[in-house]
Design an enzyme around this catalytic site. Structure first.
Site, mmCIF file in Angstrom:
data_model
loop_
_atom_site.group_PDB
_atom_site.id
_atom_site.type_symbol
_atom_site.label_atom_id
_atom_site.label_comp_id
_atom_site.label_asym_id
_atom_site.label_seq_id
_atom_site.Cartn_x
_atom_site.Cartn_y
_atom_site.Cartn_z
ATOM 1 N N ARG A 232 86.507 71.188 -50.447
ATOM 2 C CA ARG A 232 87.713 71.834 -50.953
ATOM 3 C C ARG A 232 87.641 71.822 -52.471
ATOM 4 N NH1 ARG A 232 88.154 73.453 -46.516
ATOM 5 N NH2 ARG A 232 89.964 73.368 -45.102
ATOM 6 N N GLU A 260 92.151 78.502 -56.214
ATOM 7 C CA GLU A 260 91.524 79.382 -55.240
ATOM 8 C C GLU A 260 92.570 80.293 -54.619
ATOM 9 O OE1 GLU A 260 89.481 78.743 -50.958
ATOM 10 O OE2 GLU A 260 88.528 77.587 -52.575
ATOM 11 N N HIS A 279 84.565 81.089 -50.638
ATOM 12 C CA HIS A 279 85.041 80.291 -49.501
ATOM 13 C C HIS A 279 84.671 80.960 -48.176
ATOM 14 C CE1 HIS A 279 88.306 77.209 -48.148
ATOM 15 N NE2 HIS A 279 87.273 77.224 -47.319
#
Length: 316
Positions: A232, A260, A279
């Site tokens: 993450r 993000e 991602h």
């Protein structure tokens, strides 16, 4: 509280597309849209929409007074955790262990190889018709440190094995033994980082890992080392990483960032020695069939009164 037991199952995949779902339950399709498919109070089993963020994941929870199981389709549960306090006691939270290991491990290897062998430069060189021959680093003979040695970390090591690394060192929250060798505790990182040519982050995001990779962590990595993040974004202090990248001392390959999505104009986009993917660790052709198998098995166990798998925590 509803007067009769809740029997609805909320799915982000249409029920008629999932083989093996048991009969006797009411299947409702909801993939994060504005309108709910039914009264949330009637939902007994909630499958969180995939990759829709915490706002969508948490939105119906306060109204799900009869829910018994909350199932994510991600390995991490950080996007659901802000709403757990809204749930009644005894709700089981399960993750998607078994769904993302292969795809995420594939991407970790791709990021390592692309970064070491200079692929971003080759792509830009192709655009400019430049022949960028020369010597580039290899994965062979490198020392690799995997931080977050759960099922994804183990899958990454499985794929590292044929590449003739000098060694693979494993780190998790607490020390333990594994089939491949010892797993070190997070507290041992200061002694392990100086020997790591490549550091791979595959740890969940929680209070003990948020900001784990800060200035001190990065400073302990040797000159020229590569940081790979498939965990993450918030595991890494972005400002500290930028400082190391801009100095030219470290390299990074990132599938996740903080913030993000990475906004236009953010300095990380154009920092030297960084490769960024948006991602996509789990977003592959392997996701849907594995997610469907997971859901069919979990709902079947739930309907039969059996223990569901991948239990992370129980509220209360």
């Amino acid at each position: 509280m509803t007067s009769t037991p809740a029997t609805d199952v909320w799915l982000p995949i249409a029920a008629d597309e999932i083989d093996g779902l048991p009969e006797g339950l009411n299947y409702r399709f909801w993939d994060g849209g504005r309108d709910y498919p039914a009264d949330p109070a009637d939902c007994a089993f909630y499958v969180v929409p995939y990759m829709k963020g915490p706002e969508v994941a948490v939105r119906p929870l306060k109204e799900m007074t009869g829910v018994q199981v909350v199932q994510t389709l991600s390995a991490g549960i950080d996007h659901v955790q802000p709403g757990l306090g809204l749930l009644p006691d005894g709700v089981r939270l399960c993750n998607a262990k078994g769904v993302h290991e292969a795809s995420t491990a594939e991407l970790a290897l791709a990021l390592i190889l692309a970064s070491l062998r200079g692929f971003p430069g080759f792509v830009h060189g192709q655009d400019k018709e430049e022949w960028l021959s020369g010597f580039y680093p290899a994965l062979a003979d490198k020392s690799v440190l995997v931080v977050g040695y759960g099922s994804i970390g183990a899958a990454i090591e499985d794929r590292l094995e044929p590449f003739e690394c000098a060694r693979v060192v494993r780190v998790a929250r607490s020390a333990r033994a594994s089939a491949r060798g010892p797993v070190h505790a997070l507290e041992e990182l200061p002694a392990l980082l100086p020997e790591a040519d490549i550091v791979i982050l595959s740890t969940p995001l929680n209070p003990s890992t948020q900001g784990l990779v800060g200035a001190e962590f990065l400073a302990a990595m040797p000159d020229g080392a590569l940081l790979v993040n498939v965990a993450r974004g918030a595991v890494v202090d972005t400002a500290a990483l930028l400082s190391e990248l801009e100095s030219g001392r470290l390299r990074a390959a990132l599938d996740v960032t903080d913030p993000e999505p990475l906004p236009a104009g953010h300095p990380l986009w154009h920092a030297p020695n960084v490769l960024i993917t948006p991602h996509v660790g789990g977003s592959t052709s392997a996701f849907l069939p594995r997610a469907k198998r997971l859901l069919a098995g979990q709902v079947t166990r739930f309907a039969a009164g059996e223990q569901v798998h991948n239990l992370v925590l129980t509220t209360g």
